[in-house]
Structure formats: C-alpha cells, structure tokens
Scaffold this motif. Structure first.
Motif, PDB file in Angstrom:
ATOM      1  N   ARG A   1      48.292  18.348  17.549  1.00  0.00           N
ATOM      2  CA  ARG A   1      47.860  19.632  18.086  1.00  0.00           C
ATOM      3  C   ARG A   1      49.102  20.390  18.540  1.00  0.00           C
ATOM      4  N   ARG A   2      49.303  21.551  17.953  1.00  0.00           N
ATOM      5  CA  ARG A   2      50.441  22.382  18.320  1.00  0.00           C
ATOM      6  C   ARG A   2      49.923  23.704  18.886  1.00  0.00           C
ATOM      7  N   GLU A   3      50.491  24.072  20.023  1.00  0.00           N
ATOM      8  CA  GLU A   3      50.054  25.281  20.716  1.00  0.00           C
ATOM      9  C   GLU A   3      51.174  26.310  20.740  1.00  0.00           C
ATOM     10  N   LEU A   4      50.790  27.565  20.621  1.00  0.00           N
ATOM     11  CA  LEU A   4      51.720  28.692  20.684  1.00  0.00           C
ATOM     12  C   LEU A   4      51.169  29.694  21.684  1.00  0.00           C
ATOM     13  N   VAL A   5      51.938  29.957  22.735  1.00  0.00           N
ATOM     14  CA  VAL A   5      51.510  30.868  23.786  1.00  0.00           C
ATOM     15  C   VAL A   5      51.830  32.291  23.352  1.00  0.00           C
ATOM     16  N   TRP A   6      50.792  33.141  23.359  1.00  0.00           N
ATOM     17  CA  TRP A   6      50.940  34.519  22.882  1.00  0.00           C
ATOM     18  C   TRP A   6      51.100  35.512  24.026  1.00  0.00           C
ATOM     19  N   THR A   7      50.379  35.337  25.102  1.00  0.00           N
ATOM     20  CA  THR A   7      50.359  36.347  26.168  1.00  0.00           C
ATOM     21  C   THR A   7      50.675  35.684  27.508  1.00  0.00           C
ATOM     22  N   ALA A   8      50.803  36.523  28.526  1.00  0.00           N
ATOM     23  CA  ALA A   8      51.049  36.031  29.880  1.00  0.00           C
ATOM     24  C   ALA A   8      49.717  35.786  30.590  1.00  0.00           C
ATOM     25  N   ARG A   9      49.805  35.148  31.730  1.00  0.00           N
ATOM     26  CA  ARG A   9      48.622  34.859  32.529  1.00  0.00           C
ATOM     27  C   ARG A   9      48.319  36.039  33.447  1.00  0.00           C
ATOM     28  N   GLU A  10      47.065  36.418  33.506  1.00  0.00           N
ATOM     29  CA  GLU A  10      46.610  37.499  34.379  1.00  0.00           C
ATOM     30  C   GLU A  10      45.698  36.921  35.451  1.00  0.00           C
ATOM     31  N   GLN A  11      45.515  37.688  36.524  1.00  0.00           N
ATOM     32  CA  GLN A  11      44.707  37.240  37.655  1.00  0.00           C
ATOM     33  C   GLN A  11      43.654  38.285  37.986  1.00  0.00           C
ATOM     34  N   VAL A  12      42.439  37.816  38.218  1.00  0.00           N
ATOM     35  CA  VAL A  12      41.317  38.679  38.586  1.00  0.00           C
ATOM     36  C   VAL A  12      40.792  38.206  39.940  1.00  0.00           C
ATOM     37  N   ILE A  13      40.743  39.122  40.896  1.00  0.00           N
ATOM     38  CA  ILE A  13      40.232  38.811  42.240  1.00  0.00           C
ATOM     39  C   ILE A  13      38.816  39.364  42.337  1.00  0.00           C
ATOM     40  N   VAL A  14      37.871  38.471  42.533  1.00  0.00           N
ATOM     41  CA  VAL A  14      36.457  38.859  42.653  1.00  0.00           C
ATOM     42  C   VAL A  14      36.141  38.982  44.146  1.00  0.00           C
ATOM     43  N   HIS A  15      35.954  40.223  44.609  1.00  0.00           N
ATOM     44  CA  HIS A  15      35.667  40.474  46.016  1.00  0.00           C
ATOM     45  C   HIS A  15      34.213  40.124  46.349  1.00  0.00           C
ATOM     46  N   PRO A  16      33.954  39.773  47.585  1.00  0.00           N
ATOM     47  CA  PRO A  16      32.548  39.582  47.978  1.00  0.00           C
ATOM     48  C   PRO A  16      31.812  40.910  47.967  1.00  0.00           C
ATOM     49  N   ARG A  17      30.525  40.830  47.752  1.00  0.00           N
ATOM     50  CA  ARG A  17      29.722  42.055  47.747  1.00  0.00           C
ATOM     51  C   ARG A  17      29.583  42.577  49.174  1.00  0.00           C
ATOM     52  N   THR A  18      29.791  43.862  49.350  1.00  0.00           N
ATOM     53  CA  THR A  18      29.713  44.485  50.667  1.00  0.00           C
ATOM     54  C   THR A  18      28.648  45.577  50.656  1.00  0.00           C
ATOM     55  N   VAL A  19      28.223  45.949  51.836  1.00  0.00           N
ATOM     56  CA  VAL A  19      27.227  47.007  51.995  1.00  0.00           C
ATOM     57  C   VAL A  19      27.859  48.121  52.810  1.00  0.00           C
ATOM     58  N   ALA A  20      27.535  49.342  52.467  1.00  0.00           N
ATOM     59  CA  ALA A  20      28.085  50.500  53.166  1.00  0.00           C
ATOM     60  C   ALA A  20      27.416  50.637  54.530  1.00  0.00           C
ATOM     61  N   ILE A  21      28.202  50.545  55.579  1.00  0.00           N
ATOM     62  CA  ILE A  21      27.709  50.693  56.945  1.00  0.00           C
ATOM     63  C   ILE A  21      28.230  52.019  57.488  1.00  0.00           C
ATOM     64  N   PRO A  22      27.383  53.010  57.692  1.00  0.00           N
ATOM     65  CA  PRO A  22      27.880  54.260  58.268  1.00  0.00           C
ATOM     66  C   PRO A  22      28.442  54.035  59.661  1.00  0.00           C
TER      67      PRO A  22
END
Length: 470
Positions: free
Chosen positions: A218-239
């Motif tokens: 098995r031979r691997e070739l890395v094409w792209t860089a690593r990206e990061q996604v931050i999933v925020h908690p769901r919030t509610v609008a409080i006036p």
C-alpha cells in the motif's frame, strides 16, 4: 699520471633551507596529531596508503549502509502486515518444501512468490492526477451543513487510471473513487462533514492510495493539507431586555449607599471623614450645621456563568449538551451587550493524581466567537470539583459579581444548589439553570436562589422573559 676522480654532482642545500623544511614538516605533523575528527579516530597515527585504504573502506561501508537503510524504510512504508506475513510464509514454504521434498509445500511457496510479483507490479508507475480539496467552513454550529469538495484534474493528453483517494473526516475515513478522467478533464465529489455533535474536527489531508488486490502493499501520496472545522454548540438568541434578574445592568441604582456617585439619595449631617466636596451649602445655611449629599451606588453588572462538567451531575450526554448550549447562550449574549462576564468550568483531575485539582478553568470572553471556540471542546470528566466548590472558587477570585448563573444537570439536588449559592458574596443574585432534557420547564424562587428547569434550549429564553415580568 694524473689522478682523475669522479666529481660528485649532488647539490647541497643550504642548512637554513633544510632546517626550515624540517620545521614545516614538524608543524604539519603536530597539527595533524592535534586534530580530532573521524579520520584521526579511525586511522590513529597511521599514515600513507594503509590509512587511505581504511578511510575508503569506512566510506564505502557508510554509503552501503545508508542506501540499505533508505531502501528498508521505503519498503517498510509500502509493505503491510499481511505482506510481511506472506513473504515470511513464502520463504519458509520454499525452504521446507525443497529440504524435505514436499511438493505441496513448494507449490504454496511459489503461490506466495506469484502474489509478491503481482504486488510489485501494482506499485509500478505513478498517478499524474492533480487532486485538490476546497477549504471547509472554519466554524459552523451544530446542525448546519458543512462539507468539502474533492476535485481531481487530469492535465495529461491520455486518459487517467482509476484511483481511490481517502479523506479523513474527524474519527472517520471517507473513500472517494476517482474514475477514468478524459484528457484535460476534471472530476468533483462532495464529501459531507458531520455536524450533529459539537467538537473540533480534522478534515484531510486527501491521500491517494495505490495497492494490490490482495492488500500486500500500500503506497500513499498526500495531496492536500489538513484543515480544521470547529463545530460550535447551538445557541439561542437572548434579548438583552430579557435579563431581568440583573438588578443593575444599565447602571441602575442599588440599595447600597455611596458618598460619591451620580444617583442622589438624600442629605444628611456631616460626619468625620466625609469628603468636603459633598457639602450642600444651601442646606448648611438653613440648618446652621454642615450637611452633605448622600448618593446611591450605581455600577455595571458583572455576570458569572459557571458550568458543571462532572459526569455525576448529568443523567446522560443529552443533558450535558443542553447545559453547554445554555451556558454558551448566556455568555455570548453578555459579551455582545458589552458587559463584564466570567465563564468558568471545573478543572479536570488527572487519573493518577494523589488529590483533587482545586481550580477552575476560565474561558476567554474577548469575543463571542472565541468563547464558542472554547465551548466546542468542553467535555465531561469523571473526576472534577462539584458545583459548590466551583462556586466557592469563582466567588472568592472574582470581584464585583452581581449575578451568577450555575448551569448543572438534573442529578444535582436543591440542597447542593443552595449550598453553592451561599458560597458567593452577600448581595449576589444566584440563578441555577437545571438542564433536564425533554422535561417541562419550571421556575422556582427560594431564599437566596432562583431555580430554572429547562427541557429545551428555547425554554431558557422563555424562563428569562418570565423572570423579567416577575
């Protein structure tokens, strides 16, 4: 007869020249003898052809060793565990079969040789495709759509060979089969990013995979860089108008008296230590005694949001996620309103620690985005301080607290909440937000404590509206 003796034609060098060259040779010898490097450590005091031969042999050995190490590393990077097993069994089968004359074992050995040859042929050549990955959204909320697009381009004049690329998404792995691409053609495939739970996900790098059908290499070739996604908690609008529990959000007067402020309260007689600038001269002229102004203290609110992370304080993971969303909603609303806010969670105690870690972790409150980034990685812990101890620490270390929100789970009883409320200074309004998933919202006031029970995140806004009306 004349005695004719041959005359010697050797030239005699001056003694000064001989002494100078001897001195030069002595300096060279002393310099070499004083030098410490690889050559001197190998040859020692030897000189001449023997020393050069030893150095040549050492150089040749090092070159062979580096080449063999490089080849070993390259082979180890492509041969899988199954491949090493098949290779070992092939050698054993051939040796045992020929040694003891076992034809069946020899056949097994040749079958292994055939598999090795097929695996080697599968690694010949390389892909000329250019594979890219579109950058994903850096920050998303729970439930929002997110994903990346993998694009494969064939810049050659010949059709490409079908390949398979792998895209790591969080803890999972997505296989993207790239079919045959026409010359100068492209292929796109959308890869979704799961956002059903908050957290920090690593997306990529896109890796090309080249392997044999059996899985020996098995031979691997890395094409792209690593990206990061931050999933925020769901919030509610409080006036901001719904936070009626805060008695001094906009500089409203309190019941605390102050000798200098902007909210006038009354006039009283002068007492030693009063500021002479507060003397009310008209009242002094009428009464004949020094009279000074008395003011009501006004101040901006300082909110504290304390989130419990002890696993024993929550019935399940859904309750904890609801608590994180409630704390994030309260903290981000206070930051947007420009108020002083402190958001804390309990520090985690290591598994093999001798004693509990008596500390809290303060989350950054510079911007709502920074706060939500930190909430994305908050997790429950088996060993951490209970909510009462968290309240004690934040109450002692934070000055000027006006309102404290304690966000906990359904397993925390009222006695524990009342104990936590007593850990804050006198005059602090303590609000306990009990998160009990899918329960009926409740609102209870007890001496020194207000208890809200929410079953959904929208219940938080309704409960705050109700407190404002009350």
């Amino acid at each position: 007869m004349t005695d004719r003796r041959p005359v010697s034609t050797r030239s005699r060098r001056p003694s000064s020249t001989r002494s100078r060259r001897a001195g030069t040779a002595h300096e060279r010898t002393s310099t070499v003898a004083g030098l410490t490097n690889v050559r001197t450590r190998i040859v020692g005091d030897r000189d001449g052809v023997a020393a050069d031969a030893v150095v040549g042999v050492v150089r040749l050995w090092r070159t062979v060793w580096r080449t063999a190490s490089r080849a070993r590393d390259e082979v180890s990077s492509v041969v899988t565990g199954l491949g090493w097993t098949v290779a070992a069994l092939t050698v054993v089968a051939l040796v045992v079969g020929y040694r003891f004359g076992l034809r069946e074992v020899v056949v097994v050995g040749f079958a292994g040789v055939l598999l090795v040859v097929v695996a080697a042929v599968a690694l010949i050549g390389h892909s000329r495709l250019v594979i890219r990955m579109s950058p994903p959204a850096k920050r998303v909320a729970v439930g929002d759509e997110a994903g990346v697009t993998v694009t494969a381009e064939n810049p050659t004049r010949l059709p490409s060979v079908p390949v398979t690329v792998e895209v790591p998404v969080g803890a999972g792995l997505v296989d993207v089969a790239v079919p045959t691409i026409a010359p100068r053609g492209t292929f796109e495939r959308a890869v979704p990013v799961p956002t059903s739970r908050r957290g920090v996900l690593d997306v990529g790098p896109v890796t090309g995979v080249r392997a044999d059908p059996v899985g020996l290499v098995r031979r691997e070739l890395v094409w792209t860089a690593r990206e990061q996604v931050i999933v925020h908690p769901r919030t509610v609008a409080i006036p901001s108008t719904s936070t009626g529990l805060v008695r001094d959000l906009e500089g409203q007067a309190t019941t605390d008296l102050s000798p200098a402020d902007i909210s006038f309260h009354a006039i009283r007689e002068y007492m030693p230590g009063d500021d002479p600038r507060t003397v009310h001269w008209k009242s002094t002229a009428k009464t004949g005694a020094l009279m000074v102004r008395q003011f009501e203290d006004t101040r901006r609110s300082h909110l504290v949001v304390a989130l419990g992370v002890a696993r024993s304080e929550f019935a399940d993971d859904d309750e904890f996620e609801l608590a994180v969303s409630a704390a994030a909603s309260l903290g981000s609303r206070a930051i947007r309103d420009g108020r002083e806010v402190t958001v804390v969670v309990s520090e985690r105690t290591p598994e093999f620690a001798k004693r509990a870690v008596y500390a809290v972790h303060r989350l950054p409150t510079v911007t709502p985005t920074r706060l939500l980034d930190e909430f994305a990685s908050v997790a429950m812990a088996d060993a951490c301080l209970p909510v009462a101890e968290v309240a004690r620490i934040v109450g002692n270390d934070t000055a000027g607290i006006s309102v404290a929100f304690l966000v906990v789970g359904s397993t925390v009883g009222l006695p524990a909440l009342r104990l936590a409320a007593t850990r804050f200074p006198i005059g602090v309004e303590v609000v306990a937000v009990i998160c009990e998933a899918e329960s009926v919202p409740r609102f209870v006031r007890v001496p020194g404590l207000t208890v809200m029970t929410i079953g959904y995140l929208d219940d938080l806004r309704l409960a705050l509206h109700r407190s404002a009306a009350a």
